[in-house]
Design an enzyme around this catalytic site. Structure first.
Site, PDB file in Angstrom:
ATOM      1  CG  LEU A  53      -1.970  -1.091   1.312  1.00  0.00           C
ATOM      2  CD1 LEU A  53      -2.696  -1.017   2.655  1.00  0.00           C
ATOM      3  CD2 LEU A  53      -2.967  -0.966   0.170  1.00  0.00           C
ATOM      4  N   GLY A  68       7.203   3.183   4.031  1.00  0.00           N
ATOM      5  CA  GLY A  68       7.497   3.980   5.216  1.00  0.00           C
ATOM      6  C   GLY A  68       8.987   4.152   5.405  1.00  0.00           C
ATOM      7  N   GLY A  69       9.350   4.763   6.524  1.00  0.00           N
ATOM      8  CA  GLY A  69      10.755   5.010   6.790  1.00  0.00           C
ATOM      9  C   GLY A  69      11.542   3.744   7.053  1.00  0.00           C
ATOM     10  CB  CYS A  87       6.406  -2.224   2.421  1.00  0.00           C
ATOM     11  SG  CYS A  87       7.701  -1.911   1.205  1.00  0.00           S
ATOM     12  CG  ASP A 101       6.949  12.652  10.684  1.00  0.00           C
ATOM     13  OD1 ASP A 101       7.305  13.612   9.988  1.00  0.00           O
ATOM     14  OD2 ASP A 101       7.064  11.463  10.316  1.00  0.00           O
TER      15      ASP A 101
END
Length: 443
Positions: free
Chosen positions: A158, A161-162, A165, A277
């Site tokens: 989808l 990310g940092g 996934c 964030d």
């Protein structure tokens, strides 16, 4: 529950038998001495006394008899009251214990499920575990996550990310979820995983993402969330559709929902939580475009700020200048990031854009000089929504954005004030108070 009813019936029977025996004892001449002793006949008086002396003896004897009856009645009443209190206490203890035992099997799964139907599904699997350290959060077996994500297939990805996934997962009965995979096992990865797990375990709000469970498999960690069908705001604004699915009113609703989520974190959590964030990729949208704030790996509580210096973290373009330059973090840092998101919604531009191979420009730097010029503002708006809003509303949203991105944090408004400014701009059917008369006014 049947045992409790039986206990109540037994107690009622014992009370009835006890009081019946007392009543019978008072009537029966054979048993009456046990409960109400009769006065013994006075010894014959051999000395002839005057009538006043005989009267005194009878009165004194009757008085002694009444004193004994009163004392006995007080004793019996006290015993009855004590027995009643003890019985009621026993019934309450029994009821609570029975209720705790019968409800303990379902409490864990319902709490872990949050506001979406993963809790009942998790409870069906023997692989689901719970740990006292994590309270009501479900610990899901790795084999189950492999099955529901098709072995973490690339076709189920989808987003990125940092630390890894996010995968689409399909559980029983067609229930969908999102599984975030955190690879690496380094200190930062573990810290963010623990931080997000601890915070989302106790946060419950309509505009905050719901967390259903977690998994730790060797050096890899997983978080299981509710699935947001429309993905992230970043994808809808800057992806292939370029914001075409986001009307003016839907964008205002997204801004309002995000402000409500931030207000909950800042004003209703104890201690207050600073997200640290906030950005368009961390604002997720469900099928009805309800917005929810996600990714709490970098979030901190205001109580931790006083304990020492907080390492500077965040995303370029959203980080407040006082935090970036001086390390000063507060709720106003989230307000600055919210202002940047508001600019994205208005203009459809990314927070940082490249001007050349080694030169970038932030959205704040580009927009700030033009936001206060009413003659230029309509031409700065995202083409997908240009000329579709009331200009008075546009000017008001632009004014809110200008206040949010002020360099001096004390000049920025509280998120509660921002929330109250946005409510009148959102249609009633979308959660605001605005009554839409002409959806497409002339520019």
């Amino acid at each position: 529950m049947t045992d409790m009813k039986s206990l109540l019936v037994l107690l009622c029977f014992l009370f009835s038998a006890f009081f019946a025996s007392m009543s019978h004892a008072r009537r029966s001449p054979l048993l009456s001495p046990l409960f109400s002793p009769q006065p013994q006949p006075a010894p014959p008086i051999t000395v002839v006394a005057s009538p006043p002396l005989v009267m005194n003896v009878i009165v004194e004897d009757n008085h002694h008899h009444m004193h004994k009856e009163l004392l006995l009645a007080i004793i019996l009443a006290s015993i009855g009251v004590i027995m009643t209190i003890v019985s009621i206490f026993c019934v309450i203890v029994f009821y609570r214990r029975n209720r705790r035992n019968s409800g303990s099997k379902t409490t864990q799964s319902s709490d872990a499920g949050g506001r979406f139907p993963l809790g009942p599904i998790f409870s069906k699997f023997n692989t689901v575990k719970t740990t006292p350290r994590k309270g009501s959060m479900a610990m899901v077996d790795f084999a189950l996550l492999e099955a529901v994500t098709n072995n973490f297939s690339d076709s189920n990805v989808l987003g990125q990310g940092g630390f890894g996934c996010v995968y689409k997962a399909q559980f029983e009965e067609g229930v969908l979820a999102a599984v975030k995979k955190l690879d690496g096992g380094g200190y930062e990865c573990v810290r963010e995983f623990e931080n997000e797990l601890n915070l989302l375990e106790r946060i419950r709000h309509a505009n905050i993402i719901s967390l259903a469970g977690y998994c730790i498999h060797e050096e890899t960690r997983f978080l299981v969330y509710e699935l947001m069908q429309n993905g992230s705001l970043e994808t809808l604004l800057h992806g292939p559709t370029r914001g075409s699915t986001l009307t003016w009113h839907i964008r205002m609703k997204i801004a309002l929902d995000t402000a409500r989520g931030l207000e909950y974190l800042h004003e209703h959590c104890d201690p207050p939580i600073i997200h640290r964030d906030l950005k368009s990729s961390n604002i997720l949208l469900d099928s009805d475009f309800n917005a929810k704030i996600a990714d709490f790996g970098l979030a901190v509580t205001s109580g931790n700020l006083s304990k020492g210096h907080v390492k500077i973290s965040g995303t370029l373009g959203y980080v407040a200048p006082e935090y970036l330059l001086d390390g000063k973090l507060s709720e106003k840092s989230d307000v600055y990031a919210f202002g940047v998101v508001l600019l994205e919604l208005l203009m459809g531009r990314r927070p940082v854009e490249k001007l050349g191979p080694s030169q970038c420009q932030t959205l704040v730097t580009w927009a700030m000089p033009q936001l206060t010029d009413r003659s230029k503002l309509p031409n700065l708006i995202d083409p997908a929504i240009r000329n579709t809003m009331d200009l008075k509303h546009l000017y008001q949203v632009a004014a809110v954005a200008v206040l949010c991105i002020q360099p001096e944090p004390s000049y920025r408004p509280l998120i509660t004030d921002i929330l109250h400014s946005l409510i009148p701009l959102v249609p009633i059917e979308l959660g605001g108070t605005h009554r839409v008369i002409d959806p497409l006014p002339q520019a």
